[in-house]
Design an enzyme around this catalytic site. Sequence first.
Site, PDB file in Angstrom:
ATOM      1  N   GLU A 290      -7.570   4.232   7.785  1.00 55.82           N
ATOM      2  CA  GLU A 290      -7.252   3.727   6.406  1.00 55.82           C
ATOM      3  C   GLU A 290      -6.019   4.281   6.331  1.00 55.82           C
ATOM      4  O   GLU A 290      -5.753   5.666   6.397  1.00 55.82           O
ATOM      5  CB  GLU A 290      -8.385   4.085   5.262  1.00 55.82           C
ATOM      6  CG  GLU A 290      -9.738   3.308   5.680  1.00 55.82           C
ATOM      7  CD  GLU A 290      -9.388   1.842   5.653  1.00 55.82           C
ATOM      8  OE1 GLU A 290      -8.856   1.169   4.864  1.00 55.82           O
ATOM      9  OE2 GLU A 290     -10.018   1.285   6.495  1.00 55.82           O
ATOM     10  N   CYS A 324      -3.039   6.720  -2.444  1.00 58.99           N
ATOM     11  CA  CYS A 324      -2.701   5.359  -1.756  1.00 58.99           C
ATOM     12  C   CYS A 324      -2.601   4.456  -2.543  1.00 58.99           C
ATOM     13  O   CYS A 324      -1.926   3.480  -2.346  1.00 58.99           O
ATOM     14  CB  CYS A 324      -3.800   5.348  -0.601  1.00 58.99           C
ATOM     15  SG  CYS A 324      -5.596   5.360  -1.163  1.00 58.99           S
TER      16      CYS A 324
HETATM   17  P1  NAD Z   1      -1.048  12.181   7.320  1.00 55.95           P
HETATM   18  O1  NAD Z   1      -1.450  10.911   8.184  1.00 55.95           O
HETATM   19  O2  NAD Z   1       0.161  12.971   7.469  1.00 55.95           O
HETATM   20  O3  NAD Z   1      -2.289  13.062   7.674  1.00 55.95           O
HETATM   21  C1  NAD Z   1      -3.586  12.837   7.651  1.00 55.95           C
HETATM   22  C2  NAD Z   1      -4.410  13.670   8.711  1.00 55.95           C
HETATM   23  O4  NAD Z   1      -4.059  13.315   9.979  1.00 55.95           O
HETATM   24  C3  NAD Z   1      -4.149  15.271   8.219  1.00 55.95           C
HETATM   25  O5  NAD Z   1      -5.660  15.443   8.524  1.00 55.95           O
HETATM   26  C4  NAD Z   1      -3.535  15.466   9.455  1.00 55.95           C
HETATM   27  O6  NAD Z   1      -3.690  16.894   9.760  1.00 55.95           O
HETATM   28  C5  NAD Z   1      -3.835  14.687  10.573  1.00 55.95           C
HETATM   29  N1  NAD Z   1      -3.291  14.274  11.589  1.00 55.95           N
HETATM   30  C6  NAD Z   1      -1.550  14.474  11.710  1.00 55.95           C
HETATM   31  N2  NAD Z   1      -1.328  14.170  12.988  1.00 55.95           N
HETATM   32  C7  NAD Z   1      -2.248  13.933  13.699  1.00 55.95           C
HETATM   33  C8  NAD Z   1      -2.587  13.517  15.171  1.00 55.95           C
HETATM   34  N3  NAD Z   1      -1.467  13.323  15.806  1.00 55.95           N
HETATM   35  N4  NAD Z   1      -3.633  13.356  15.436  1.00 55.95           N
HETATM   36  C9  NAD Z   1      -4.604  13.649  14.601  1.00 55.95           C
HETATM   37  N5  NAD Z   1      -4.616  13.793  13.343  1.00 55.95           N
HETATM   38  C10 NAD Z   1      -3.392  14.023  12.824  1.00 55.95           C
HETATM   39  O7  NAD Z   1      -1.399  11.710   5.585  1.00 55.95           O
HETATM   40  P2  NAD Z   1      -1.351  12.737   4.479  1.00 55.95           P
HETATM   41  O8  NAD Z   1      -0.023  13.137   4.207  1.00 55.95           O
HETATM   42  O9  NAD Z   1      -2.352  13.882   4.740  1.00 55.95           O
HETATM   43  O10 NAD Z   1      -1.855  11.518   3.429  1.00 55.95           O
HETATM   44  C11 NAD Z   1      -0.946  10.702   2.574  1.00 55.95           C
HETATM   45  C12 NAD Z   1      -1.230   9.405   3.323  1.00 55.95           C
HETATM   46  O11 NAD Z   1      -2.639   9.084   3.493  1.00 55.95           O
HETATM   47  C13 NAD Z   1      -0.677   8.278   2.597  1.00 55.95           C
HETATM   48  O12 NAD Z   1      -0.012   7.541   3.394  1.00 55.95           O
HETATM   49  C14 NAD Z   1      -1.737   7.502   1.842  1.00 55.95           C
HETATM   50  O13 NAD Z   1      -1.311   6.429   1.487  1.00 55.95           O
HETATM   51  C15 NAD Z   1      -2.828   7.580   2.964  1.00 55.95           C
HETATM   52  N6  NAD Z   1      -3.876   7.707   2.258  1.00 55.95           N
HETATM   53  C16 NAD Z   1      -4.672   6.374   2.585  1.00 55.95           C
HETATM   54  C17 NAD Z   1      -6.097   6.188   1.986  1.00 55.95           C
HETATM   55  C18 NAD Z   1      -6.498   4.537   1.958  1.00 55.95           C
HETATM   56  O14 NAD Z   1      -7.946   4.755   1.544  1.00 55.95           O
HETATM   57  N7  NAD Z   1      -5.841   3.830   2.621  1.00 55.95           N
HETATM   58  C19 NAD Z   1      -6.461   7.207   0.890  1.00 55.95           C
HETATM   59  C20 NAD Z   1      -5.703   8.203   0.714  1.00 55.95           C
HETATM   60  C21 NAD Z   1      -4.569   8.357   1.465  1.00 55.95           C
END
Ligand code: NAD
Length: 521
Positions: A290, A324
């Site tokens: 997501e 999001c």
């Molecule tokens: P992010 O993608 O930076 O990080 C998300 C998670 O992924 C974190 O736990 C991070 O540590 C981890 N991560 C980072 N690099 C990784 C890798 N190479 N391998 C595995 N895991 C890794 O996102 P964020 O800044 O934590 O959250 C904000 C984003 O999330 C925004 O884009 C927002 O729109 C999205 N979001 C989407 C939903 C939805 O339901 N669609 C809900 C909430 C947030």
Amino acid sequence: MATATLTEFRNEPYADFSQPDNRRGMEEALGQVRAQFGREYPLHIGGETISTGDKLTSVNPSNTSEIVGVHHRANADLARRAVESAYAFFPQWSRTPAEERIRMALEAARLLRVRKFEFDAWLVLEAGKTWPEAEADVSEAIDFCEYYARSMERLAGPQPVVQLPGEKDEMVYIALGVGVVIPPWNFPLAILVGMTVAALVTGNTVVLKPSSETPTIAAKFAEVLRDAGFPDRAFTLLAGSGAAVGDTLVEHPKTRFVSFTGSRDVGLRINELAAKTQKGQVWIKRVIAEMGGKDAIIVDADADVDKAVDAVLASAFGYQGQKCSACSRAIVDAKVYDAFLEKLAPKAKALKVGRSDDPGNYMGPVISEGARKTVVQYIETGKKEGRLMVGDQPVPDGGYFVAPTVIADVDSKARIFQEEIFGPVLAVTKAKDFAHALELANDSQYGLTGAVFSNNPEHLRRAKESFHVGNLYFNRKCTGAMVGAHPFGGFNMSGTDSKAGGPDYLLLFLQAKSVATKMGS
Ligand code: NAD
């Protein structure tokens, strides 16, 4: 089929902080949580406590001199160990009767309810949520536990299938295996709890890698899971860098599925890594991803402009635009464009920005210095791409504060119209008519949420048919999806449309086994 024994699902009510008792309760909780600031959290893998000495520090984004928690970070070796331990325990956990797992999920909900103000306070102090935003997040976490417990009750046991003559035909759902759960920081409790409890209640073992911005909230929820009876070995919380630990977890051949919520780029990377078959791997990994959004609210010519303005404000600036589902594009019919801006601008300017533990503030900080810099850069870009209506007001020192920003006359080719900013920045764009408004709203690689303000039934019908988003709202804001009522998940680059909090969500964590027995031979 399992007999339904649980009461009908109801959303958890929100505490009303205008009530003196609740206010007092929250103030006490903030004090109690502050008293735990700076504590160290070791790792627990396979029942063993491990202090790596490689420490991750989380701070209060409203006051960066306060250290919320210090977490021992895992490395790639420990990540591998966590997956192997989860794999070893899977046969035992997956055979634990569903009723027991359901009971544990309900107990987790009960414990969260008992500790609600405490969790609210952790969210205020580690994630920068205001009191009401924190309360909504914790309530949603409780909802996920309650809702998925009920979903599992429906999915446990034989499912209805056609009975062929001379056969006994059955279908049951079984767990998948080791799930790697990777949540974002912006719903540091609700999303983390939803993804984790869904995986556990269905009988999978879990390695949970929390966001490095909000590891203490994750550690507190790990306590709840343990207290609710989930065995240590069913669940490992693994603080660590996304790049090092994340890649190892995703690539491991014993990982059966990855449940990710976060940004588009990380989601796509995970999807690619998980698709590559590793030596010794005997399945295709399932990826639930997501991702981001660039959500629009359309304001039609005949809309109630006052209501639309309030909904846009709440959707764009609630939790500093870091949802999001946040509205980052207002697409307004030319006939009401000027009136909309005239009403919106003073209200946006008046939003109070400051520490999120002070309930007088409507907006707290953004999550980190990195986030603040990115948002400020987008504002600078936006100033060149449109007309700055609101922004640049002074904000307090000491935290990652950004003033609410409204940029008008933004073209659909502009970066601030197309790219997810994830901060308090709203682009306003003029539409020639309703058809043009829909065209503009769909001019995005994302498709998460959207809303339409209109009193024209034909326009609403057209929007229902062609506004291409996973969660569409009419005459209300585009944030605030409720578990059960608004199953959540987006189209296109917003992800795999998993519909969290919906009736089909748990199927993503299960596989169906069909058993046919020839009778009388
Ligand atoms: P992010 O993608 O930076 O990080 C998300 C998670 O992924 C974190 O736990 C991070 O540590 C981890 N991560 C980072 N690099 C990784 C890798 N190479 N391998 C595995 N895991 C890794 O996102 P964020 O800044 O934590 O959250 C904000 C984003 O999330 C925004 O884009 C927002 O729109 C999205 N979001 C989407 C939903 C939805 O339901 N669609 C809900 C909430 C947030």
